[in-house]
Design an enzyme around this catalytic site. Structure first.
Site, short mmCIF file in Angstrom:
data_model
loop_
_atom_site.label_atom_id
_atom_site.label_comp_id
_atom_site.label_asym_id
_atom_site.label_seq_id
_atom_site.Cartn_x
_atom_site.Cartn_y
_atom_site.Cartn_z
N LYS B 125 0.80 -1.22 0.00
CA LYS B 125 0.00 0.00 0.00
C LYS B 125 0.83 1.27 0.00
O LYS B 125 0.35 2.33 -0.41
CB LYS B 125 -0.89 0.02 1.25
CG LYS B 125 -2.04 -0.96 1.23
CD LYS B 125 -2.83 -0.91 2.53
CE LYS B 125 -2.11 -1.64 3.64
NZ LYS B 125 -2.24 -3.10 3.59
N GLU B 210 -0.48 -5.72 15.43
CA GLU B 210 0.98 -5.68 15.54
C GLU B 210 1.38 -5.18 16.93
O GLU B 210 0.60 -4.53 17.61
CB GLU B 210 1.54 -4.68 14.50
CG GLU B 210 1.10 -4.92 13.09
CD GLU B 210 1.84 -6.07 12.43
OE1 GLU B 210 2.98 -6.33 12.82
OE2 GLU B 210 1.24 -6.73 11.56
N LYS B 225 -6.01 2.55 2.03
CA LYS B 225 -6.99 1.86 1.18
C LYS B 225 -8.00 2.85 0.59
O LYS B 225 -8.42 2.70 -0.56
CB LYS B 225 -7.69 0.78 2.00
CG LYS B 225 -6.72 -0.36 2.36
CD LYS B 225 -7.24 -1.22 3.48
CE LYS B 225 -6.29 -2.39 3.76
NZ LYS B 225 -6.61 -3.10 5.01
#
Lengths: 342, 342
Positions: B125, B210, B225
């Site tokens: 991304k 994470e 996105k």
């Protein structure tokens, strides 16, 4: 692209509206030049070999039944079969009413179109439910395309999604709520604690259910869609008689309340996989994305690599179905362009 | 089709597995013949101009890091840029880790690929979020394709759905849950009545978040996105700095309980329409198909004619993302075939 429109109800009118309204835009962005050269209705037809202008299409719609009374282009009493046989065109758009007994008159219209070398876009489930394998073969034999995205999922492009967007993957199972009327009835029973009969009456009052509701509530409409999904996506060669069908007449308020105890509800579900082609009421957990309410449709594709994919949209109204016709016309245009090049 | 794979983490390994496993099947059904001719990792590369056999790909995976130690094909210390520059191939598959500060090293890999006439499939991304309009232009200038379906929607082909399945329609608005981690955290807070911190810890324990969770919970992943959806589907030319971003650190258990009173819950929602490009927590009614729980992603396309369409699927795991790479390779192969014919 010259188009013969057969059937001039809500969907047929929607098709002319969309084609007229989007004409300029589409012509610009897709090199797509759709011309309606004939419209055949029960009373006769209107024909203009040069294609009707958007203004004329609007005028025909405003004047209403019978369209064959048109002074310039009317042909009173001319049948759809005659129109398909005699008018030059690339595509027949078949949008007459559904008949799951013998699929007529749509079946004859479609076969006539194929035999005269015309592609077909239809929104009519009847011919596909009763004769899809034969029709697919006949189309191939005559080197023409048959497209039918308006038959399943209403405004929701389920067929395209499966074919195009999941093309790198293997679809193992298709399962879904494919009928808005039964979904509305079951949702209403649960949410308002009313009986099947009451919910059906409400649906009829609101125009969600027909006065003769058997097609929906006995599961035939869902079953037709299951046949189409099976053949198109899963490569089966089946017709309506191959589907195990149980409708929703037997679903009681008590069963729904019982399901609630398990954080679930009951939906009329069509299923296709290697072992099963069926339509029946099933208990679906609320947390399942398939568990949508009201008149919504939802379908889950179980794939080998991409896990489950669920697509949700409104059941078909006239304009959504008409839009599906436009998508199919664009698809045929695209396919023809590739073919010409090869 | 000769492929250089850049990046050899979970996604990269998944790509070789899928290509190897589906090689025979795909070759048969699509005339698609993918050969991995090089893999570049941080330590160096393996190169075989004739293409690695499925068995050799499996062996490389089993031996593990460092791949450049391979006796037959290893090139210790050779950089990805050198590989892209010097190995003959049609496509570079870029699957290195995301970096939204300067998009490196992926940005250099992609531009190098373009400048040497190679198509690019990426699941990264970073370069798209920071430089999508420039990259799109550079690809066009060099007459190559850039594909990135693995960047949005994980295993759910949201980009293809919008482009291909809604092609006859006009998309007015795209709105969705585009990040599984934040959806899991918000779902957990609501369902288990726990604080944001507790839910975050749980998500970290389960591997959904994470150890450095900012990318997800501060909304940057969703915003990346949104940039991609905006440019690809809505024809905008924006980058990450054009998105209004609010993450979910400020969402309290109290706010969630308050939403319940209105039969709603709070979700981190990305939105693109004519007036807005944003990421923020929004109250969403339970009855909205977008209201999915757990790690699911969901996106609703509001269209002019087909009404709302919602697509639901799992957020990306390695295998789903690798499968998106396969879809993109098939798409490029298809596009090239059409091009050759024209």
């Amino acid at each position: 692209m010259r188009i013969i429109l057969v059937g001039y109800g809500i969907v047929g009118k929607g098709v002319t509206t969309i084609l007229a309204r989007r004409y300029m835009e589409k012509a610009a962005s897709y090199g797509f030049n759709p011309k309606v050269v004939a419209i055949a209705d029960v009373d006769g037809a209107v024909i203009n070999d040069r294609g009707f202008s958007p203004e004329k299409l609007e005028e025909i719609k405003q004047k209403g039944y019978p369209i064959s009374a048109d002074g310039d282009f009317g042909h009173k009493g001319m049948s759809a079969l005659e129109v398909i046989e005699n008018v030059e065109a690339e595509v027949v758009v078949e949008v007459t009413p559904v008949n799951i007994k013998n699929a007529e008159p749509a079946l004859s219209h479609i076969t006539k179109a194929f035999k005269t070398g015309k592609h077909v876009v239809t929104t009519n489930k009847g011919p596909l439910a009763l004769a899809m394998p034969a029709l697919t073969e006949l189309a191939e034999h005559n080197n023409v395309f048959l497209r039918f995205s308006g038959t399943v999922g209403g405004g929701t492009p389920m067929l395209e999604f499966a074919k195009r967007c999941l093309s790198g993957d293997k679809i193992l199972r298709v399962q879904g709520i494919l009928n808005g009327t039964t979904n509305y009835i079951l949702s209403e029973m649960g949410q308002s604690s009313i009986s099947f009969q009451e919910a059906l009456s409400n649906a009829q009052k609101l125009g969600y259910a027909e006065r003769e509701p058997s097609m929906d509530i006995d599961g035939f409409d869902t079953a037709c869609k299951v046949v189409i999904l099976s053949n198109w996506i899963m490569g089966k060669k089946i017709t309506l008689k191959d589907v195990d069908i149980i409708g929703i007449r037997g679903v009681t308020l008590e069963m729904l309340k019982d399901a609630v105890k398990r954080n679930s509800t009951i939906k009329l579900i069509g299923t296709v996989d290697d072992n099963e082609v069926s339509v029946k009421p099933l208990e679906i957990p609320w947390a399942n994305p398939l568990c949508v309410s009201g008149v919504l449709n939802a379908v889950t594709f179980q794939t080998e690599y991409a896990a489950d994919q669920t697509l949700i949209g409104r059941g078909a109204g006239g304009i959504e179905t008409a839009n599906a016709v436009l998508r199919d016309l664009l698809d045929i245009r695209h396919k023809l362009a590739s073919k010409l090049l090869s």
